[in-house]
Design a protein around this motif. Structure first.
Motif, PDB file in Angstrom:
ATOM      1  N   UNK A  87       0.815  -1.219   0.000  1.00 46.27           N
ATOM      2  CA  UNK A  87       0.000   0.000   0.000  1.00 46.27           C
ATOM      3  C   UNK A  87       0.847   1.267   0.000  1.00 46.27           C
ATOM      4  N   UNK A  88       0.292   2.330  -0.531  1.00 41.28           N
ATOM      5  CA  UNK A  88       0.954   3.641  -0.509  1.00 41.28           C
ATOM      6  C   UNK A  88       0.530   4.344   0.773  1.00 41.28           C
ATOM      7  N   UNK A  89       1.214   4.012   1.852  1.00 40.42           N
ATOM      8  CA  UNK A  89       0.752   4.471   3.163  1.00 40.42           C
ATOM      9  C   UNK A  89       0.780   5.988   3.303  1.00 40.42           C
ATOM     10  N   UNK A  90       1.700   6.630   2.595  1.00 37.02           N
ATOM     11  CA  UNK A  90       1.789   8.078   2.685  1.00 37.02           C
ATOM     12  C   UNK A  90       0.967   8.783   1.644  1.00 37.02           C
ATOM     13  N   UNK A  91       1.157   8.427   0.385  1.00 38.28           N
ATOM     14  CA  UNK A  91       0.460   9.126  -0.694  1.00 38.28           C
ATOM     15  C   UNK A  91      -1.049   8.891  -0.654  1.00 38.28           C
ATOM     16  N   UNK A  92      -1.477   7.760  -0.085  1.00 42.79           N
ATOM     17  CA  UNK A  92      -2.909   7.501   0.074  1.00 42.79           C
ATOM     18  C   UNK A  92      -3.424   7.946   1.438  1.00 42.79           C
ATOM     19  N   UNK A  93      -2.545   8.597   2.215  1.00 50.77           N
ATOM     20  CA  UNK A  93      -2.915   9.179   3.511  1.00 50.77           C
ATOM     21  C   UNK A  93      -3.448   8.144   4.497  1.00 50.77           C
ATOM     22  N   UNK A  94      -2.869   6.963   4.443  1.00 53.54           N
ATOM     23  CA  UNK A  94      -3.196   5.938   5.445  1.00 53.54           C
ATOM     24  C   UNK A  94      -2.455   6.249   6.744  1.00 53.54           C
ATOM     25  N   UNK A  95      -1.218   6.693   6.611  1.00 52.38           N
ATOM     26  CA  UNK A  95      -0.403   7.105   7.751  1.00 52.38           C
ATOM     27  C   UNK A  95       0.111   8.515   7.512  1.00 52.38           C
TER      28      UNK A  95
END
Length: 306
Positions: free
Chosen positions: A175-183
């Protein structure tokens, strides 16, 4: 420039009558007979060549000459002879399982010789001439594999590739944890510290402690609670010293932030099945192939680290 012929006093040769600057004369001295005869012979030779060999271009072809010689035909004949000499090996490679080819020393050596040439033409641009890899491109000489390192696993990866649109390609992605604003960035920094602690790198202990729960909630399902990874998902082993994109804090944060997601072509779409088998055996022969990987639990086998 004047035109007055005279005999040159030094050489005794008549001049052409051309004079420059009042006293510079041009000698009217003929070419040596041997040179003329050689020149005439070359003219005759060229005429003979035009008659005997292909020479003059036509609209869609060229004159063939009385001998009907063709360099292209000669090269094609040599290629056909070469293929005929290799036919028995290629037939066996096409028919035999990879494990049986590996056990046949003559066939195995033929395969890795051909595979080395194929690797140089098709794979070295990314993995390097020595298969040493680079940032984002796995080193194929070690025993650290994302998708498995036995013969069948290497063959599958080469055949269908990774995330390239082929329906049989390895297609799981981080997953794109940063670019998808998960984290958020602070969480990414904390989990990166925790991830780096698996490999005993210098980390911020407090940040790593905070990152442990973030890892458990977001990463353990793929990489495992102990960070050993999972070949079925292409999830890297985070406990070793091999990092595909670098082991610095910023490099790991970038991997968490973007998910990376490298792509590899499906070589079975570009090369024939025999060539893919030869490539497989060559990669396996580099020293990193896992002889027992097929029977080992996927999560315990080291993989390429992010």
């Amino acid at each position: 420039m004047s035109h007055h012929k005279k005999i040159d006093e030094v050489t005794g040769v008549e001049t052409t009558g051309h004079v420059w600057d009042g006293d510079i004369c041009e000698l009217n001295k003929p070419l040596p007979k041997w040179w003329l005869y050689t020149f005439y012979a070359c003219i005759l030779w060229s005429i003979g060549y035009w008659i005997v060999y292909p020479a003059w271009p036509l609209v869609n072809s060229y004159t063939m000459g009385v001998l009907g010689f063709s360099q292209r035909t000669q090269v094609q004949n040599e290629i056909d002879e070469w293929k005929a000499g290799q036919a028995k090996y290629r037939t066996q490679i096409a028919e035999l399982p990879l494990a049986d080819i590996r056990k046949n020393e003559e066939l195995f050596q033929f395969s890795i010789a051909g595979g080395a040439a194929l690797f140089g033409e098709n794979c070295a641009g990314c993995h390097g001439r020595g298969a040493q890899g680079g940032i984002g491109y796995p080193n194929l000489n070690d025993d650290d594999w994302l998708w498995g390192g036995n013969l069948d696993q290497i063959h599958e990866t080469i055949s269908y590739g990774i995330r390239n649109g082929n329906p049989k390609a390895h297609d799981t992605a981080m997953p794109h944890f940063g670019t998808d604003k998960i984290l958020d960035n602070a969480q990414i920094s904390d989990v990166a510290n925790f991830v780096r602690s698996f490999a005993h790198l210098d980390v911020d202990a407090e940040a790593a402690k905070r990152g442990s729960q973030i890892y458990a909630d977001n990463c353990a399902a793929c990489h495992g609670e102990q960070g050993k990874g999972n070949q079925d998902m292409g999830a890297p082993n985070l406990t070793d010293a091999i990092w595909l994109y670098g082991s610095s804090q910023e490099a790991v944060m970038q991997s968490v932030r973007t998910g990376r997601g490298g792509i590899m072509p499906a070589w079975l779409e570009r090369l024939d099945p025999v060539a893919v088998k030869m490539l497989t055996l060559f990669v396996y022969s580099l020293g990193g192939g896992q002889a027992e990987a097929a029977s080992a639990p996927a999560a315990t086998v080291p993989e390429k680290a992010q």
